[in-house]
Design a protein around this motif. Sequence first.
Motif, mmCIF file in Angstrom:
data_model
loop_
_atom_site.group_PDB
_atom_site.id
_atom_site.type_symbol
_atom_site.label_atom_id
_atom_site.label_comp_id
_atom_site.label_asym_id
_atom_site.label_seq_id
_atom_site.Cartn_x
_atom_site.Cartn_y
_atom_site.Cartn_z
ATOM 1 N N ALA A 92 -4.531 -3.634 -7.761
ATOM 2 C CA ALA A 92 -4.481 -3.451 -6.310
ATOM 3 C C ALA A 92 -3.027 -3.344 -5.863
ATOM 4 C CB ALA A 92 -5.175 -4.606 -5.613
ATOM 5 N N ARG A 93 -2.827 -2.945 -4.584
ATOM 6 C CA ARG A 93 -1.451 -2.897 -4.052
ATOM 7 C C ARG A 93 -0.888 -4.303 -3.934
ATOM 8 N NH1 ARG A 93 -5.577 0.731 -2.271
ATOM 9 N NH2 ARG A 93 -4.674 2.736 -1.679
ATOM 10 N N SER A 94 -1.762 -5.279 -3.712
ATOM 11 C CA SER A 94 -1.324 -6.681 -3.648
ATOM 12 C C SER A 94 -1.839 -7.405 -4.885
ATOM 13 C CB SER A 94 -1.902 -7.349 -2.398
ATOM 14 O OG SER A 94 -3.318 -7.346 -2.472
ATOM 15 N N LEU A 95 -1.078 -8.347 -5.368
ATOM 16 C CA LEU A 95 -1.553 -9.147 -6.508
ATOM 17 C C LEU A 95 -2.814 -9.904 -6.121
ATOM 18 C CD1 LEU A 95 1.841 -10.469 -7.859
ATOM 19 C CD2 LEU A 95 0.347 -8.747 -8.881
ATOM 20 N N PHE A 96 -2.881 -10.327 -4.861
ATOM 21 C CA PHE A 96 -4.015 -11.107 -4.377
ATOM 22 C C PHE A 96 -5.333 -10.362 -4.582
ATOM 23 C CE2 PHE A 96 -6.810 -12.703 -0.924
ATOM 24 C CZ PHE A 96 -6.801 -14.049 -1.247
ATOM 25 N N ASN A 170 -9.903 -3.388 -3.310
ATOM 26 C CA ASN A 170 -10.171 -3.562 -1.878
ATOM 27 C C ASN A 170 -8.956 -4.188 -1.211
ATOM 28 O OD1 ASN A 170 -12.878 -2.690 -2.246
ATOM 29 N ND2 ASN A 170 -13.400 -4.731 -3.012
ATOM 30 N N ASP A 171 -7.951 -3.372 -0.946
ATOM 31 C CA ASP A 171 -6.705 -3.902 -0.392
ATOM 32 C C ASP A 171 -6.781 -4.071 1.115
ATOM 33 O OD1 ASP A 171 -4.550 -4.365 -2.335
ATOM 34 O OD2 ASP A 171 -4.901 -2.282 -2.914
ATOM 35 N N ASP A 172 -5.856 -4.848 1.645
ATOM 36 C CA ASP A 172 -5.731 -4.959 3.096
ATOM 37 C C ASP A 172 -5.205 -3.626 3.654
ATOM 38 O OD1 ASP A 172 -6.455 -7.593 2.793
ATOM 39 O OD2 ASP A 172 -4.386 -8.320 2.726
ATOM 40 N N PRO A 173 -5.624 -3.273 4.884
ATOM 41 C CA PRO A 173 -5.210 -1.981 5.468
ATOM 42 C C PRO A 173 -3.691 -1.791 5.494
ATOM 43 C CG PRO A 173 -6.888 -3.036 6.848
ATOM 44 C CD PRO A 173 -6.550 -4.005 5.756
ATOM 45 N N GLU A 174 -2.940 -2.870 5.751
ATOM 46 C CA GLU A 174 -1.466 -2.725 5.811
ATOM 47 C C GLU A 174 -0.893 -2.309 4.456
ATOM 48 O OE1 GLU A 174 -2.355 -6.706 6.597
ATOM 49 O OE2 GLU A 174 -3.737 -5.169 7.350
ATOM 50 N N ASP A 175 -1.495 -2.844 3.382
ATOM 51 C CA ASP A 175 -1.006 -2.486 2.048
ATOM 52 C C ASP A 175 -1.389 -1.045 1.690
ATOM 53 O OD1 ASP A 175 0.310 -4.918 1.317
ATOM 54 O OD2 ASP A 175 -1.657 -5.835 0.993
ATOM 55 N N VAL A 176 -2.582 -0.618 2.129
ATOM 56 C CA VAL A 176 -2.996 0.767 1.885
ATOM 57 C C VAL A 176 -2.030 1.700 2.610
ATOM 58 C CG1 VAL A 176 -4.824 2.489 2.209
ATOM 59 C CG2 VAL A 176 -5.424 0.124 1.603
ATOM 60 N N ALA A 177 -1.711 1.365 3.860
ATOM 61 C CA ALA A 177 -0.823 2.213 4.661
ATOM 62 C C ALA A 177 0.593 2.229 4.084
ATOM 63 C CB ALA A 177 -0.809 1.725 6.110
ATOM 64 N N ALA A 178 1.070 1.080 3.622
ATOM 65 C CA ALA A 178 2.432 0.999 3.089
ATOM 66 C C ALA A 178 2.572 1.843 1.826
ATOM 67 C CB ALA A 178 2.788 -0.462 2.782
#
Lengths: 218, 218
Positions: A92-96, A170-178
């Motif tokens: 994912a874009r975030s490790l979380f 399933n990333d958070d929208p901010e990470d998808v946008a970034a």
Amino acid sequence: MNLSTTERSTIRRGAHRARTDRADLHAVLDAGLVCHLGMQVDGSPRVLPTAYGRDGDTLYLHGSTGARSLRAADERPEVCVTVTLVDGIVYARSLFHHSVNYRSAVVHSRARRVTDPDEVWRALRVITEHLAPGSWEHARQPDRKELAATAVVAVDLREASVKVREGGANDDPEDVAAATAWAGVLPLRRSWGEPVPNPDLPPGTEVPSHVRERRWTG
Amino acid sequence: MNLSTTERSTIRRGAHRARTDRADLHAVLDAGLVCHLGMQVDGSPRVLPTAYGRDGDTLYLHGSTGARSLRAADERPEVCVTVTLVDGIVYARSLFHHSVNYRSAVVHSRARRVTDPDEVWRALRVITEHLAPGSWEHARQPDRKELAATAVVAVDLREASVKVREGGANDDPEDVAAATAWAGVLPLRRSWGEPVPNPDLPPGTEVPSHVRERRWTG
């Protein structure tokens, strides 16, 4: 037919990943190769990899009559049998939101030691056909002494849960946008390699078709 | 350094397959992808597949702070953590000597909930680098809210056993002489498939090298 929803078989974390059809349970159990058998031994938990096979809504395990975990089945202990197939790593874009794609079945039951000779025979056939399809007809079947050395345990599939995670991150929208990191799945593949004949076979022995043509079906 | 030989970590069945070097334990743990975490919950055993990573002689597991099995770690419960790799199916001339080639590690410990922020951070890095090497530097690292939602548990590797079965079938001499069936090993291979990019990536996003070039090393 639906899976039970007892207290301990109710999936709380990631409930959207729960599968509730009995066919899903059967599919995961049929796809796995070994299970992890958990039980309490002398006051502490023990989890051991174990061969198994499925006959309808009964799971059969087997092992040496000397194995403590199987001998313990005489007392109908509570067991938990878990089969897991890892299907891929979710980046994912975030490790979380990194995750694992998998299928898992968790069965709660009391173990029952199988003593009826007909049921033992059927169980051994089911376990053999699960681990090594075609071997039951091809290889020498167990004799009386071998049967006496083999413990068979039955686990009822009534109380069970199935969980499946599939698809991408399933990333958070901010990470998808970034869009600063990659996201996707790296699938884990399984396959059977080239058969390795035993060195003590007569020269020229051919690999039988049930081995040569076995395909990974999990 | 040798592995402990406590009562519960002494391998009785197939003792010739026991490995006693700590390096063998580390090798099996490093080769696996997920472990099976066993513990007693409300009086019955529970075995759940769980992500992990190893730092020296500590195994770290993580999950949601909402997960019961991880919350339970606050009370330092006894756990058993098992990692198994199936390497192949052993076909013998007799069904009795059919077997599975595998490597397994069984760890007995009390679970310890990790609360020190530095250790949590180190543990998350270790788990990430185990599941998705390269992601720690590539993806967005956890923020305060994500850290608060993540439970990390440490499992001490002091008390553990390792078992390895490898090689061909060990048939009885009469069955070898009769030569009526094939014997040998069908190896199980694992490999990473083609990366599947998330559909919500910007067009033209390249698969980074830590994903594209990942090789199965188990």
